[in-house]
Design an enzyme around this catalytic site. Structure first.
Site, PDB file in Angstrom:
ATOM      1  N   GLU A 158       0.811  -1.216   0.000  1.00 48.71           N
ATOM      2  CA  GLU A 158       0.000   0.000   0.000  1.00 48.71           C
ATOM      3  C   GLU A 158       0.848   1.272   0.000  1.00 48.71           C
ATOM      4  OE1 GLU A 158      -0.539  -2.608   1.898  1.00 48.71           O
ATOM      5  OE2 GLU A 158      -2.463  -3.328   1.116  1.00 48.71           O
ATOM      6  N   HIS A 172     -11.943  -5.901   7.928  1.00 49.89           N
ATOM      7  CA  HIS A 172     -12.666  -5.717   6.669  1.00 49.89           C
ATOM      8  C   HIS A 172     -13.893  -4.851   6.890  1.00 49.89           C
ATOM      9  CE1 HIS A 172     -10.253  -9.375   6.086  1.00 49.89           C
ATOM     10  NE2 HIS A 172     -10.235  -9.070   4.809  1.00 49.89           N
TER      11      HIS A 172
END
Lengths: 322, 445
Positions: free
Chosen positions: A56, A126
């Site tokens: 990322e 999540h």
């Protein structure tokens, strides 16, 4: 279209109109884990829609570099829960690029998209809503849509905006929400909240998925309490539309803000603080925040964790009776 | 066949190289007949041979348990063109740069050195808040800058002022940034030495280390897409190379086939941390092959070696769309910054050795003298002239006011948000009442 299709449509419009635009991130090439980029690689080529390694900080750093040359960079972070390795690049670099260079350089053509919010079973990693971390960072914009139509217009505005933007997409709405969405491009302005339902007794503010919750709470309030609620979708977290919220609170005298993210330091605290400064004498009751608890996002306990309509309704009832 | 493979393996291990590095070095090197490393093909499944089928590696089986020993005793060799006395060692490696260019290299290094001395002193005297010198590393800056096109984009760390000097960034603007005065293009926003110049394609420096590395890769990707025939060069120190962003940048550059030169200044120290505490492998050059990146180690104090390596890397990076890694070995003669006193962690003898025995400026001066392109008289005149130029710019920078405090608020976004404008107005009102307690006299009205 549903929400992921409206995102695809926005991306399609962008790549069609802007030859410099590229989309990249983990797994975007085959269409993405939420199908947001389906068909785009075939249509626009592998140099414009491509996978990156699993990193990322690299994705965002790379995106900044593309944007520095003036090309349009649309980065995907697979889940907002995984945006943190990129926090330094976002906060220390992207947000400060224009300011620190005296406007010699900027990365305004960078947009970061990321799935956001609870999904029923996502648990700690999540389900997160990290907008509050970024709200504290001057120089970036943070935008969260509530529906497919809103998503496309807001995403297109983010991509065209001359400042680096983070666009959080409520993943629970990707398939669930469906409505009429134009195929041609259109823009919805940033930093403008939307009053989606007018009312006179209480102001309800939320963003993303939670807008639907408070809209339902407004119906419950009308039916059970005879209370008229003004429902506002904030849409842009920063820079946020102080005027629309304050104008509403001056009218109603009561404010309830709700978000999934934990209570402490959540963005409701910024809204609450500003509103009490600007509208102190108009308030009939303390400002109410109905948020997630100060815990990591649990798995099996999700139904108890989330700020559902009953918790919002109860807080509203207490505010009315204050 | 087996013997040849075994022999190759032994040679490879003694060289401290992995098999991947061997593949890369085997390709005809500096004179440019090599093709770029092909993307990994998936094995066909039809064969009855007992060959590995794994998608993750292209390799043979081995039935002997053997760990690859990293070789740090005989590391990747250091390419040089001149000896420590500035004499060309192998004439075929002499880039034969014209006199004017070599003089420009020399004058850029020496002018930088002079500016460093004066600005370091000015911090000691409280005139500027902070400074970082470039002592000992001037060769890495100008040698590489001279090998690039003027439009090649530069991402730096903070010790690359010589690149800007070579690109004729005026002394006035170096000083303006350090003083944060009204002429600073950066509008006084950052600490000294955080230079940036759009005109000279030098991206503004930021303090966080290694953040520029993946950014440089993105810029190179965009340049490739634009068919710009441009390379991006990214400078960083051996300490910054430990950051995760360095790993991210290298991997992205290789997988996304970007025309970028990674230029590592290995100067022996990251503030007080010596290289023995920074890494345990063979420096930074040895990491390149691990990513599939063409790599070389050079003598950073040899301007011609730096020039040659950068020139060839540039040519191939643009032609083949692949990254190159250059590790320039050098020594940080100065303290890390004005906030550092390096006598706390290294000996004066060690510093003196580099200053006296292996300095890029003296080595190039010896070359100039042996070519008959320079002499003592010119040296004296140039020292006087460069000092005068620096002093003039310095005195002017001192006299100029600082920018208007309104510039505290602009450029956060392209447009000023309403809430920020309110804060700006609030400061203006505050200064109306309490202005006497603020240094308004030094700021532009």
């Amino acid at each position: 279209m549903n929400l992921f299709q409206s995102v695809t449509s926005a991306l399609d419009n962008s790549l069609a109109k802007d030859p410099t635009a590229v989309i990249f991130g983990e797994d975007v090439a085959f269409g993405g884990v939420f199908r947001c980029t389906v068909g785009l690689r075939d249509k626009y080529g592998k140099d414009r829609v491509f996978n990156t390694p699993l990193c990322e900080q690299g994705i965002v750093g790379f995106g900044i570099g593309i944007a520095v040359t003036g090309a349009t960079a649309i980065a995907e972070i697979q889940f907002a829960d995984y945006i943190f390795p990129a926090f330094d690049q976002i906060v220390n670099e992207a947000a400060k690029y224009r300011y620190r260079s005296g406007d010699l350089f900027n990365c305004g053509s960078l947009t970061i998209r990321s799935p956001w919010g609870c999904v029923g079973h996502g648990a700690l990693y999540h389900s997160q809503s990290p907008e509050a971390f970024f709200a504290h960072c001057p120089g970036i914009k943070v935008v969260i849509p509530r529906s497919p139509f809103q998503a496309k217009g807001l995403l297109l505005s983010c991509i065209e905006d001359k400042n680096p933007c983070i666009f959080f997409e409520p993943k629970i709405l990707y398939r669930a929400a469906a409505e009429e969405v134009p195929i041609e491009p259109y823009n919805i302005p940033l930093s403008q909240a939307e009053v989606i339902q007018e009312g006179s007794d209480v102001t309800l503010v939320a963003w993303g998925t939670q807008v639907h919750v408070i809209r339902e709470v407004a119906s419950m309030a009308k039916e059970k309490l005879g209370v008229s609620c003004e429902v506002i979708d904030l849409r842009t977290i920063i820079p946020w539309d102080v005027d629309t919220i304050c104008k509403s609170v001056i009218k109603t005298g009561r404010l309830l803000i709700s978000h999934e993210a934990p209570l402490t330091g959540g963005f409701a605290s910024e809204i609450s603080s500003t509103v009490q400064e600007e509208c102190f004498l108009n308030l009939e009751a303390p400002i109410s925040r109905v948020c997630g608890y100060d815990t990591p996002f649990p798995h099996i306990f999700e139904p108890f964790y989330i700020p559902d309509k009953w918790k919002c309704y109860d807080a509203l009832r207490k505010m009315i009776n204050y | 066949m087996a013997v040849a493979i075994a022999a190759a393996r032994v040679w490879r291990l003694n060289r401290g190289l992995s098999q991947a590095a061997l593949l890369l070095l085997r390709q005809p090197g500096a004179r440019g007949l090599a093709r770029s490393h092909p993307p990994r093909q998936q094995q066909q499944f039809s064969s009855l041979d007992d060959k590995p089928q794994f998608p993750g590696a292209s390799a043979e089986f081995i039935d002997k348990l053997e760990f690859i020993q990293p070789n740090v005793i005989s590391g990747i060799p250091i390419y040089r063109v001149m000896d420590r006395q500035g004499q060309i060692i192998n004439p075929s490696e002499d880039p034969h740069l014209p006199k004017e260019k070599v003089l420009k290299l020399y004058k850029s290094m020496t002018l930088l050195n002079t500016m460093d001395r004066i600005l370091y002193e000015s911090q000691r005297q409280g005139r500027i808040s902070f400074y970082m010198t470039n002592y000992g590393e001037e060769g890495t800056h100008v040698g590489s800058a001279a090998a690039l096109d003027n439009t090649d984009l530069v991402f730096g760390q903070y010790r690359e002022a010589g690149v800007l000097m070579y690109r004729d960034y005026p002394l006035e603007l170096f000083m303006a940034q350090c003083y944060g005065n009204i002429s600073d293009l950066g509008k006084g926003r950052q600490m000294p030495v955080h230079y940036g110049c759009k005109e000279r394609h030098f991206v503004t420096i930021s303090s966080p280390l290694a953040t520029q590395i993946p950014q440089a890769v993105g810029a190179a990707y965009a340049a490739k897409r634009a068919n710009a025939n441009r390379v991006v060069i990214c400078y960083f120190g051996e300490g910054a190379a430990s950051e995760g962003d360095a790993h991210a940048g290298f991997n992205f550059a290789a997988t996304l086939e970007c025309p970028i030169i990674f230029f590592c200044r290995n100067n022996g120290y990251a503030i007080s941390t010596p290289t023995s505490e920074q890494y345990r492998g063979d420096g930074i050059a040895a990491r390149g092959p691990g990513y599939g990146i063409m790599s070389i180690r050079v003598d950073g104090n040899d301007v011609f070696a730096v020039y040659n390596a950068t020139k060839e890397a540039r040519r191939r990076a643009v032609a083949e769309n692949q990254p190159f890694l250059i590790e320039a070995m050098t020594y940080r003669i100065g303290h890390h910054s004005t906030s550092d006193d390096s006598s706390a962690y290294r000996s004066v003898d060690e510093v003196n050795y580099w200053d006296k025995q292996d300095h890029p400026i003296s080595r190039l001066r010896h070359y100039l003298l042996s070519q008959g392109w320079w002499d003592e008289k010119q040296e004296k005149a140039w020292r006087k002239q460069s000092r005068r130029k620096v002093m003039e710019a310095f005195e002017q920078a001192e006299r100029k006011p600082k920018p208007n405090p309104n510039l505290l608020f602009s450029d956060v976004y392209q447009e000023m948000p309403a809430q920020l404008r309110k804060q700006q107005e609030s400061l203006a009102r505050h200064l109306q009442t309490y202005g006497e307690h603020y240094p308004l006299d030094h700021f532009d009205k």
